[in-house]
Structure formats: structure tokens, C-alpha cells
Design an enzyme around this catalytic site. Sequence first.
Site, PDB file in Angstrom:
ATOM      1  N   HIS A 192     -16.133  -1.319 -16.084  1.00  0.00           N
ATOM      2  CA  HIS A 192     -15.706  -0.282 -17.013  1.00  0.00           C
ATOM      3  C   HIS A 192     -16.518   0.996 -16.879  1.00  0.00           C
ATOM      4  CE1 HIS A 192     -13.658  -3.824 -18.574  1.00  0.00           C
ATOM      5  NE2 HIS A 192     -12.699  -2.943 -18.711  1.00  0.00           N
ATOM      6  N   GLU A 433      -3.403 -11.041 -18.147  1.00  0.00           N
ATOM      7  CA  GLU A 433      -4.652 -10.890 -17.399  1.00  0.00           C
ATOM      8  C   GLU A 433      -5.439 -12.192 -17.360  1.00  0.00           C
ATOM      9  OE1 GLU A 433      -6.899  -7.678 -19.146  1.00  0.00           O
ATOM     10  OE2 GLU A 433      -6.439  -8.300 -21.181  1.00  0.00           O
ATOM     11  N   ASP A 457      -8.610  -7.994 -14.566  1.00  0.00           N
ATOM     12  CA  ASP A 457      -8.995  -9.298 -15.088  1.00  0.00           C
ATOM     13  C   ASP A 457      -8.171 -10.416 -14.475  1.00  0.00           C
ATOM     14  OD1 ASP A 457     -11.202  -8.969 -16.851  1.00  0.00           O
ATOM     15  OD2 ASP A 457      -9.893  -7.825 -18.166  1.00  0.00           O
ATOM     16  N   ARG A 467     -15.741  -9.405 -11.757  1.00  0.00           N
ATOM     17  CA  ARG A 467     -15.297  -8.063 -11.345  1.00  0.00           C
ATOM     18  C   ARG A 467     -16.442  -7.066 -11.292  1.00  0.00           C
ATOM     19  NH1 ARG A 467     -11.592  -6.118 -16.473  1.00  0.00           N
ATOM     20  NH2 ARG A 467     -12.117  -4.000 -15.881  1.00  0.00           N
ATOM     21  N   CYS A 504      -1.306  -2.008 -15.163  1.00  0.00           N
ATOM     22  CA  CYS A 504      -2.268  -1.022 -15.662  1.00  0.00           C
ATOM     23  C   CYS A 504      -3.695  -1.241 -15.159  1.00  0.00           C
ATOM     24  CB  CYS A 504      -2.253  -0.973 -17.189  1.00  0.00           C
ATOM     25  SG  CYS A 504      -2.871  -2.462 -17.953  1.00  0.00           S
TER      26      CYS A 504
HETATM   27  C1  PEP Z   1      -7.349  -5.014 -16.575  1.00  0.00           C
HETATM   28  O1  PEP Z   1      -7.980  -6.043 -16.832  1.00  0.00           O
HETATM   29  O2  PEP Z   1      -6.807  -4.813 -15.471  1.00  0.00           O
HETATM   30  C2  PEP Z   1      -7.217  -3.951 -17.580  1.00  0.00           C
HETATM   31  C3  PEP Z   1      -6.396  -2.946 -17.414  1.00  0.00           C
HETATM   32  O3  PEP Z   1      -8.034  -4.023 -18.668  1.00  0.00           O
HETATM   33  P1  PEP Z   1      -9.583  -3.660 -18.604  1.00  0.00           P
HETATM   34  O4  PEP Z   1      -9.880  -3.091 -17.238  1.00  0.00           O
HETATM   35  O5  PEP Z   1      -9.840  -2.697 -19.682  1.00  0.00           O
HETATM   36  O6  PEP Z   1     -10.217  -4.984 -18.820  1.00  0.00           O
HETATM   37 MG    MG Z   2      -8.620  -6.424 -18.856  1.00  0.00          MG
END
Ligand code: PEP
Ligand code: MG
Length: 585
Positions: A192, A433, A457, A467, A504
Site C-alpha cells: 500500500h 480477493e 490479494d 505481497r 481493481c
Molecule cells: C486488491 O487486493 O487487489 C485491492 C484492490 O485491494 P487492496 O490493494 O487495497 O488490498
Molecule cells: Mg485487497
Amino acid sequence: MIRIKGKAVSPGIVMGKAMLYNSAREAVRAEKISEKSVEREIWRLENAVKKTQAQLKKIDRDLQKVMGRDSALIIETQSMLLNDSHLLAEIKTKIKSNLVKAEWAIKETEKKYLQIFHTIPDLSFKTKSNDISDVLNRLIENLKKGSRSSLAAQPGQVILVADDITPSEAAKLMSSNKLLGLVLNKGGETSHTVILARTLGIPAIMDTGNATDSIANGDPLALDSVSGEVIVQPTPAVVTEISIKSEKYQIYREQLKTLSQLPELTRDRHQFHLYANIELPFESEIVQSYGAKGIGLFRTEFMYLDSKMSLAEEEQYLIYKSIAQNIFPHPLVIRTYDIGRDKSDAAVAKLEENPSLGLMAVRMFLKKREPFKIQIKAIQRANSSGNIRILFPMITEIEEIHAIKAIMAETKEELLHEGRYPKKDVAVGIMLEIPAAVSLIRHLQDDIDFFSIGTNDLIQYLLAVDRNNSEVSYLFSPFHPAFIRILNEIRQEAAKIGKEVTICGEMAGKCFQALMLLGMGFTNFSMNAMAIAEIKRVFTQIHYSHLRKIVARLDQFSSRSEIEEFLTESLLDLYPDLLIRQRLF
Ligand code: PEP
Ligand code: MG
């Protein structure tokens, strides 16, 4: 001058002064002091204790907002440990009698306590030892000069160089507008911290190994995160070369922006839709100029992590309503707090043995419902323009969906009763996810309006690969046959019940990965705003029919490397201009 190679994870070319940021726990050395310095060392210790107490108080308040009084007691335990005069007396004695710095005296005291606790079989002592380690390490961090708060004291913008930083630290640093760029020893491409840098257009390089050993505070740096290089103390010739490259890059970005008005059609007129991911409300004002036709993911947990933002229903309602109106008639997808794992205060994350499999997102809020209810109510209330959609993260089982729907019915009832319910219900979606959720799709015809695939995820949980961990990043591949198979399954299952799917995760904003998704039949892509123009350039340049043929052949391969090679080579054979960015700079 030296050149350090890394992975370019947020594009851009900048020059500026380095600022080393110590956020990770560093090894503490046994440093001796003279008798004269004892008093000063005790003063440093007492100051650090005060600072730590203030921080714990703040975490305590934040925790109570999310988890209620019971869980916040954990922080109170740490405060009590810190106030324990025996513990502090012991550290002071070590400073005086061994003539060592406070850091070393703390480490020695920690060692002693841990040894005692580990000989006791009772499990509750294990928790106590975690508490003691946590609070003493926080104390050590507060003894350091130049950490955390020092960015505010910097006169101008800097390039931050760190081992790694947590998303909550990153959110604070990046919102201060002092960051020109970011260089990390470690990091994960879908972490993140990196996502935030990308969204805010802050050039970033990670996986440099040991940049923090080769760069000193104040060193002039040239950060080229198009080619993935940091140049320390560049020569005048290199400065000129980098300036030219940076200008060319700016021109290229401006040209990309002109694509924003083009229709979202491939050359053979296959329709696609590009949306933006946002982390903080202010970003919603600029995403349309990048070509976004709506917001496909609003990660509201960053509001939650930003201690300056109020989470009262009224404030949230006003934020959501104003974004929805600005973006109208396009959709605004608001994801409820996806808190937990790396997206929490470090102290909160440490409360669990395995935060990635623990109490997070909807799991946390189905236990402590109040903040969740307030958020849902604010979202429902804000939907007077009718374009708001609500998205629930980290769904594992259908019971969670039923519980959420029950809360939504309750909040709707309350709003109706208060005369504040707009005419339109918000559309309801879940994130796919956690791989187990994919098997639920066929049962969700009546409960769910749309799906959103969180590829970050989904890869992490399908392939059992962290990740955020650069040691195993080679395994974090969207080209693994199992991942391609699950994507196909999602598309087919969702089509059977006639529901829309949006991608996404980060792969939606990466050229070859997004092309693979388009070729698989996905049409909705949500990504960091900076990537939209580039993806649009690529999508409008290809034929969907060609893509389909290439992608249809992927299931003959058994390895991620073969799939990646076949896909990139086939695409480049047909469209040699796809990699224009790499060739230009
Ligand atoms: C994901 O897991 O791909 C997602 C879009 O959510 P985040 O990256 O905020 O966990
Ligand atoms: Mg996620």
C-alpha cells in the site's frame, strides 16, 4: 557518483536531496559512555518515556474508535509497563553501572525479561513478552534523532530513502507535500505504500537491496524511476542528461493526457471502461482530467488512518456526497474500511500473530459494528445522485454477506425513520480477493449487484505469497496458470448470473497484464489515475479479436515464465509500439 539499481514501481524522473528515514527497527550496538555523560543519558531516556507515553495515549484513542474498550486495554497494559518504576529503575541502573547508552541498557533489560517469561509455560506470559518488546522498542525508536517527525523540519522537498515504510507512515509523509520521490531497500510492488506513491504521482524505486548504506542524509540524488535507477551525487554531465530526460518525460505525460477525450474503444470497436482508484478524497478532483470515467475503488481506510480526519457520520456523508456529485453521471464505488494487515497502525498489527489471516476488514467490523454502521449509513445517505456503489472487502463466506445485508437493512430503516434516506438504494458489491469467495458467486444472484477483483490479494492468497515481501516477489505473478484459471472462472460464473465485474488490483494499470485481462473478456478496469492514459493509449491501439486469439492459447502452458514470454512476444510482434515509453527514455 554511484548508481544503484532497483525496481521502478511508480514512474517519474526527479532530482533532489536525500533524507534517510529510520522506521525499521535497527540493531542496537553496545556503545560505551563516559561517567560525565550518565546524567545526559538518563535525561534522554526520560524524554523518550514521555514521548512514548504520549504516542500510546494516541494509539489507545484510535484503537478505541475501531475495536472498543476491551481491545484498547492491550495498549493500557503497555502504558502500565512503561510506568512501572522497577523497569525504568533497572534501565537507569544499567546505564550508570555499565556506562552504556540508553538504547543498549533497554535492550539488555528486554533480554532479561524475555528470558524470564520464556521459562514460564503459561501462554499469557507470551503476550506479556510481546508487550514488553513492543513498548521497549518504541522507546528505542523515540531515542533516535532524525526519525519520524523530522520530515516536517526539512526546509524543502526531499527524496526519502528508507529500508521500508508502513502505509500509515507513508500516508502521513506523502500528504505533507514534502516528498519528491521515494527509494526503498525492500518493499512490495503491490504494497500500500507503493500504491499510494503511484496514486499521488510520487516517483518510487524499491528493492534496491541496501540503498540506505550507500546514501547519506543530504546527498544529491537523481531518481530515475522509468529505468529503475538512483544516482548518488551525480556529476554535472549526468545532471544535464537527467534534466533532459525528465523534460521529455513531462512532455510525454502531457501528450498522454490528450487521450483522455478519446472513446473507450479498441480499433475493432470493442468497448472497455477505465476508472480510477483513489485513496484520499482530494484525488477525486483530478481523476477526470486523467481520463477516468468514474471512481472504481475508493479505499476509505486511508481516511481512517489519517488521524486528522473525522469519521463522524456527518463528515463522511458530506465527503461521499460531494465526490459522487463531482463524478456524476459516472459511478463512485466506495469500499468500506479495509483496515488490518499492513493497513493499520504498527502497534495494532502487532497484536496478532498472523495479521494477513486475522481480524481484518469486514471480519473486524462484524465484531465491533459501530464504526462500520456509521460508514454504511453515511454512504447510503449520500446517494442522492444515485451513482454510489458500496463495496465490501475481504469476503470469505456467505454468512458475512448475510450479516452485512442485515446491517444495511437496519441502517436503511433508521434513515427512513429519520427522513434522510434518498430515493435510491446503493448498488452492493463484494471484492473477490480471497479465493474461497469465488465459489460463492453462483449463489449470489439475489444478494449482490457487482463484483470487483482485488488481484493484489487474490494473487497473495491463491499463491500463498506475501505481497509485501521482496524476498518472494518472483512468485507474486499474475501469469501463474492457477491465477489465470481462477480469473476465467470468475468471468464465467459472474456472466452466468449476469453481474458486472471490475478489476481493481494493480495489474489493471500494467500494460501487458491489462491486455491479458482484456483478451480474457474483462471490460472494466480500475487503476491509479496516473496509469489511465497509458492504458488507454495501448487499448485504443489494439484489436480485441487479435487479443482474444493470443489469450485463448495461454492454457497450453504450465509455467508463469512461458505464459509471460508468449504473451509479450506475441503482442510485440503485432504491435511493436506498445513499449514506446521504454524506448523513449
Ligand atoms: C486488491 O487486493 O487487489 C485491492 C484492490 O485491494 P487492496 O490493494 O487495497 O488490498
Ligand atoms: Mg485487497
